[in-house]
Design a protein around this motif. Structure first.
Motif, PDB file in Angstrom:
ATOM      1  N   ARG A   1       2.264   1.962  -3.201  1.00  0.00           N
ATOM      2  CA  ARG A   1       1.177   2.083  -4.180  1.00  0.00           C
ATOM      3  C   ARG A   1       1.208   0.964  -5.216  1.00  0.00           C
ATOM      4  O   ARG A   1       0.941   1.186  -6.400  1.00  0.00           O
ATOM      5  CB  ARG A   1       1.207   3.458  -4.844  1.00  0.00           C
ATOM      6  CG  ARG A   1       0.971   4.575  -3.852  1.00  0.00           C
ATOM      7  CD  ARG A   1       0.762   5.893  -4.547  1.00  0.00           C
ATOM      8  NE  ARG A   1       0.382   6.894  -3.573  1.00  0.00           N
ATOM      9  CZ  ARG A   1       1.059   8.019  -3.352  1.00  0.00           C
ATOM     10  NH1 ARG A   1       2.132   8.280  -4.052  1.00  0.00           N
ATOM     11  NH2 ARG A   1       0.645   8.881  -2.440  1.00  0.00           N
TER      12      ARG A   1
ATOM     13  N   ARG B   1      -4.177  -1.520  -4.149  1.00  0.00           N
ATOM     14  CA  ARG B   1      -5.203  -0.661  -3.541  1.00  0.00           C
ATOM     15  C   ARG B   1      -6.439  -1.504  -3.300  1.00  0.00           C
ATOM     16  O   ARG B   1      -6.640  -2.542  -3.938  1.00  0.00           O
ATOM     17  CB  ARG B   1      -5.524   0.550  -4.409  1.00  0.00           C
ATOM     18  CG  ARG B   1      -6.167   0.241  -5.726  1.00  0.00           C
ATOM     19  CD  ARG B   1      -6.371   1.509  -6.548  1.00  0.00           C
ATOM     20  NE  ARG B   1      -6.769   1.203  -7.899  1.00  0.00           N
ATOM     21  CZ  ARG B   1      -8.023   0.986  -8.275  1.00  0.00           C
ATOM     22  NH1 ARG B   1      -9.008   1.069  -7.395  1.00  0.00           N
ATOM     23  NH2 ARG B   1      -8.315   0.707  -9.533  1.00  0.00           N
TER      24      ARG B   1
ATOM     25  N   THR C   1       0.835  -1.208   0.000  1.00  0.00           N
ATOM     26  CA  THR C   1       0.000   0.000   0.000  1.00  0.00           C
ATOM     27  C   THR C   1       0.862   1.247   0.000  1.00  0.00           C
ATOM     28  O   THR C   1       0.613   2.194  -0.754  1.00  0.00           O
ATOM     29  CB  THR C   1      -0.943  -0.003   1.223  1.00  0.00           C
ATOM     30  OG1 THR C   1      -1.763  -1.172   1.170  1.00  0.00           O
ATOM     31  CG2 THR C   1      -1.826   1.235   1.241  1.00  0.00           C
TER      32      THR C   1
END
Length: 199
Positions: free
Chosen positions: A51, A54, A48
């Motif tokens: 990135r 998600r 997370t």
């Protein structure tokens, strides 16, 4: 993407597969859920943060960044190397010193804290209560150590007696992958900007 449970965890079948594949089984009975496997929690948190994934409702999806990194393993490795110190600057500094020490020779967690504390104090690090203590250094390394373990960077030996009780201090060394990854982290630390506040 992976379908998550009602509480937002990975499906138990996937958890059991990961535990078996990476040797994360520590108890006699298989884990009931992702909550019982701290390594998975660390991986999800880092995915997370970088990135790579998600969440959308009850699905965990790979992002466009995640797909690009999967296609470029060196880029993914460099991104993971940058996470070795975490996000807190004190922890990053302790990770840097610990990495330098482990590149030099294996050590124990206690020995590491004892060796690093005078260096940290000499740099002027302080807490609201005064100078940094050995316990502060040990705590900071203790927060990084599980992540390094999950990435396969550490070779850890915990000597035990016949009955299963500890028989001495743990010994920590960098694996071959750990040495290369630590050097990448230290290089990133060396070339990143430092901001000193001048009174």
């Amino acid at each position: 993407g992976a379908v998550l449970t009602q509480h937002g965890y990975l499906a138990r079948a996937l958890v059991l597969e990961a535990v078996d594949r990476f040797g994360w089984q520590r108890w006699g009975t298989p884990p009931r859920s992702e909550a019982n496997v701290f390594e998975l929690g660390l991986l999800r948190q880092m995915a997370t943060t970088l990135r790579l994934t998600r969440r959308r409702g009850r699905r965990l999806l790979i992002t466009a960044t995640g797909r690009r990194m999967l296609a470029d393993r060196e880029r993914l490795w460099r991104a993971l190397a940058s996470t070795l110190g975490g996000t807190d600057e004190f922890e990053r500094m302790v990770a840097e010193l610990a990495g330098l020490r482990l590149l030099d020779q294996p050590t124990s967690g206690d020995e590491l804290a004892t060796t690093l504390t005078p260096v940290v104090v000499a740099q002027g690090w302080r807490t609201p209560d005064g100078p940094v203590t050995r316990q502060d250094v040990q705590w900071a390394f203790g927060r990084r150590r599980p992540w390094w373990h999950v990435l396969g960077l550490l070779d850890e030996e915990r000597p035990v007696r016949e009955g299963g009780e500890p028989a001495g201090e743990d010994r920590i060394a960098l694996t071959p992958v750990g040495r290369v990854t630590m050097l990448a982290f230290l290089r990133e630390r060396a070339i990143s900007p430092r901001f000193d506040i001048i009174d």
